[in-house]
Design a protein around this motif. Structure first.
Motif, mmCIF file in Angstrom:
data_model
loop_
_atom_site.group_PDB
_atom_site.id
_atom_site.type_symbol
_atom_site.label_atom_id
_atom_site.label_comp_id
_atom_site.label_asym_id
_atom_site.label_seq_id
_atom_site.Cartn_x
_atom_site.Cartn_y
_atom_site.Cartn_z
ATOM 1 N N PHE A 259 0.841 -1.198 0.000
ATOM 2 C CA PHE A 259 0.000 0.000 0.000
ATOM 3 C C PHE A 259 0.879 1.252 0.000
ATOM 4 N N GLY A 295 2.089 -0.322 4.274
ATOM 5 C CA GLY A 295 1.033 -1.268 4.641
ATOM 6 C C GLY A 295 0.842 -2.331 3.584
ATOM 7 N N GLY A 296 -0.101 -3.212 3.848
ATOM 8 C CA GLY A 296 -0.374 -4.294 2.909
ATOM 9 C C GLY A 296 -1.027 -5.457 3.612
ATOM 10 N N GLU A 299 -0.509 -10.294 7.180
ATOM 11 C CA GLU A 299 -1.223 -11.460 7.726
ATOM 12 C C GLU A 299 -1.308 -12.610 6.721
ATOM 13 N N CYS A 328 0.663 0.846 9.202
ATOM 14 C CA CYS A 328 -0.370 -0.185 9.243
ATOM 15 C C CYS A 328 0.239 -1.581 9.078
ATOM 16 N N GLY A 329 0.156 -2.216 7.895
ATOM 17 C CA GLY A 329 0.776 -3.528 7.727
ATOM 18 C C GLY A 329 2.247 -3.505 8.117
ATOM 19 N N MET A 332 2.462 -3.651 11.760
ATOM 20 C CA MET A 332 2.146 -5.007 12.231
ATOM 21 C C MET A 332 3.397 -5.897 12.209
ATOM 22 N N MET A 358 -5.854 -10.211 13.787
ATOM 23 C CA MET A 358 -6.772 -9.935 12.680
ATOM 24 C C MET A 358 -8.208 -10.161 13.131
ATOM 25 N N PHE A 390 -7.208 2.078 7.136
ATOM 26 C CA PHE A 390 -8.024 1.019 6.557
ATOM 27 C C PHE A 390 -7.421 -0.304 6.996
ATOM 28 N N HIS A 391 -8.029 -0.916 7.976
ATOM 29 C CA HIS A 391 -7.453 -2.192 8.425
ATOM 30 C C HIS A 391 -8.470 -3.075 9.111
ATOM 31 N N TYR A 392 -8.170 -4.365 9.074
ATOM 32 C CA TYR A 392 -8.988 -5.384 9.725
ATOM 33 C C TYR A 392 -8.394 -5.784 11.073
ATOM 34 N N SER A 393 -7.177 -5.404 11.317
ATOM 35 C CA SER A 393 -6.515 -5.861 12.544
ATOM 36 C C SER A 393 -6.796 -4.915 13.701
ATOM 37 N N HIS A 431 -1.828 5.831 7.189
ATOM 38 C CA HIS A 431 -0.981 5.971 5.998
ATOM 39 C C HIS A 431 -1.001 7.453 5.674
HETATM 40 N N1 LIG Z 1 -3.842 -0.777 5.593
HETATM 41 C C1 LIG Z 1 -3.113 -1.842 5.830
HETATM 42 O O1 LIG Z 1 -1.898 -1.825 5.726
HETATM 43 C C2 LIG Z 1 -3.880 -3.097 6.180
HETATM 44 C C3 LIG Z 1 -3.101 -4.047 7.037
HETATM 45 C C4 LIG Z 1 -3.818 -5.369 7.265
HETATM 46 N N2 LIG Z 1 -4.106 -6.027 6.030
HETATM 47 C C5 LIG Z 1 -5.073 -5.167 8.087
HETATM 48 O O2 LIG Z 1 -6.145 -5.274 7.541
HETATM 49 O O3 LIG Z 1 -5.023 -4.906 9.245
#
Ligand SMILES: NC(=O)CC[C@H](N)C(=O)O
Length: 446
Positions: A259, A295-296, A299, A328-329, A332, A358, A390-393, A431
């Motif tokens: 990302f 990010g990315g 996971e 973000c990613g 993580m 996650m 924007f994240h799921y974690s 980001h």
């Molecule tokens: N924006 C991101 O880097 C997303 C990070 C990871 N895929 C999450 O959903 O938490």
């Protein structure tokens, strides 16, 4: 570079497919197309990048940069001037800007605001699956609304989405008033649906639309008329982002770390030597004065990351005081552990005091604004930074964790703070865009 904006009557009307078809149609007519996307999203641009020129997405060796990456145009993140500068750095003879949501929706960076800032005409994508004359009526409404709302938005015509040829198409075309052009149609075609991003987070190269199908669709579009209406935005001065430095920045670029706004890479390259590496494909971290982990999807590659050499090297470099920025990613990967939805926990670099897990649903998706409580890698004390999350974690942080930012808008890491810091490592859920001062500050800190 001339451009057009592809706006929609609403979210989900089929703007992405219409944009991809317009891009392919213009390329087939011999044009060099620069795709762009209104709003801060990373997913739709990946679909654009995947169909432009000869680019056919990534392989796992970390090649995720297409030939002409789609540019992110967001008024709130970049400001009107920043947006114009970003646009002006594009390459090609025509820029196709995909809108976000419905044309007028969104109070921080709507498609209408992007079109106004760039003074570009808007081609409206209207769903024609259950209408004919009403399709024209809808377009007239969108066009007239601009004057009603005192907006400088120029709706010049439509693409009829999910329209059949023959009587259906003719009915739509004949109902349009003279000042609204008909730019063609997208036939109803199940193969053209893109799987829902919120469930699977499909990137362009992971769920590609079949190019042959797209090219067939493109034959129903009137590129000559698009070329006629395309216009050039107002000229801008380029800004001096600071002197080039004899420094080297290592940027993670692969299927796990993808990302990245193109403007960010340009900004980094303008001021430092940039080397990329692919941690999920087994690369170690190259020697560098600073490290950026975008990010990315760490996971999806957690086991490969944990098995590879990069995380241990990141831990060592962090301890040596090398500036490391993770978004973000990227943050993580710098955390202590990452637990996937299957319940597997993988050890990460262990630099930042957080356990990341996650979730089944996204935890944040919006613009953010941060104010720096202390001087840190990307900001001086009291600076504000704008970004996107924007994240799921979610991240559970240790009680003594140090945060560099207060969250003025958005969620951050714990609802109030963002920017976990240890040594000279900074990890944010935000980001930030290259038109903020963050990346210049990062280069200055090396
Ligand atoms: N924006 C991101 O880097 C997303 C990070 C990871 N895929 C999450 O959903 O938490």
């Amino acid at each position: 570079m001339n451009g057009v904006v592809i706006g929609g009557t609403r979210s989900g009307v089929g703007k992405t497919v219409a944009t991809l078809a317009v891009v392919r149609a213009l390329e087939a007519a011999g044009h060099t197309v620069q795709p762009a996307k209104a709003g801060p999203d990373f997913i739709d641009p990946s679909h654009h990048t995947a169909v432009v020129g000869s680019a056919r997405g990534s392989d796992d060796s970390g090649n995720v940069d297409g030939e002409r990456p789609s540019r992110t145009l967001d008024v709130w993140l970049e400001g009107d001037e920043g947006l114009r500068r970003n646009y002006a750095r594009g390459e090609g003879d025509i820029c196709v800007v995909e809108g976000v949501m419905g044309l007028y929706d969104g109070d921080r960076s709507s498609t209408a605001m992007v079109a106004e800032a760039l003074d570009l005409p808007v081609v409206l994508v209207v769903d024609a699956s259950a209408g004919m004359e009403s399709v024209a009526a809808t377009a007239v409404g969108f066009e007239r609304y601009a004057a009603h709302a005192g907006r400088d938005v120029d709706v010049v015509g439509i693409v009829a989405q999910r329209a059949h040829g023959g009587r259906h198409e003719r009915g739509i075309r004949e109902a349009l008033p003279d000042d609204l052009a008909y730019f063609g149609r997208i036939p109803p075609e199940p193969d053209l649906e893109i799987p829902d991003r919120h469930l699977g987070l499909h990137m362009g190269d992971e769920a590609p639309i079949d190019l042959a199908t797209l090219d067939e669709v493109a034959t129903h579009l009137r590129t000559d008329r698009l070329i006629d209406v395309a216009r050039e935005p107002p000229a801008v001065d380029s800004i001096d982002s600071g002197p080039a430095r004899e420094k080297r920045v290592a940027v993670a670029r692969d299927a796990a770390f993808r990302f990245v706004y193109p403007a960010t890479m340009e900004r980094l390259r303008a001021r430092a030597e940039v080397v990329t590496f692919a941690p999920a494909a087994g690369d170690d971290v190259p020697q560098a004065d600073g490290i950026y982990l975008p990010g990315g999807y760490p996971e999806l590659h957690a086991a490969a990351l944990a098995d590879g050499p990069a995380l241990a090297t990141l831990r060592d470099r962090a301890g040596e005081g090398i500036p490391i920025l993770g978004e973000c990613g990227g943050m993580m990967a710098l955390a202590e552990s990452l637990t996937t939805v299957d319940g597997d926990t993988h050890e990460m670099a262990g630099v930042l005091p957080a356990a990341v897990e996650m979730c089944e649903r996204y935890q944040a998706l919006d613009h953010v604004e941060l104010s720096a409580c202390e001087s840190t890698l990307t900001a001086n004390a009291n600076d504000t930074l704008r970004g996107h999350e924007f994240h799921y974690s979610e991240a559970a942080v240790d009680a003594d964790a140090r945060f560099a930012f207060d969250v003025e808008r958005g969620e951050g890491i714990d609802g109030e703070h963002d920017g976990l810091t240890e040594y000279r490592t900074l990890g944010t859920y935000a980001h930030v865009h290259a038109e903020s001062t963050a990346f210049d500050r990062f280069i200055d800190s090396l």
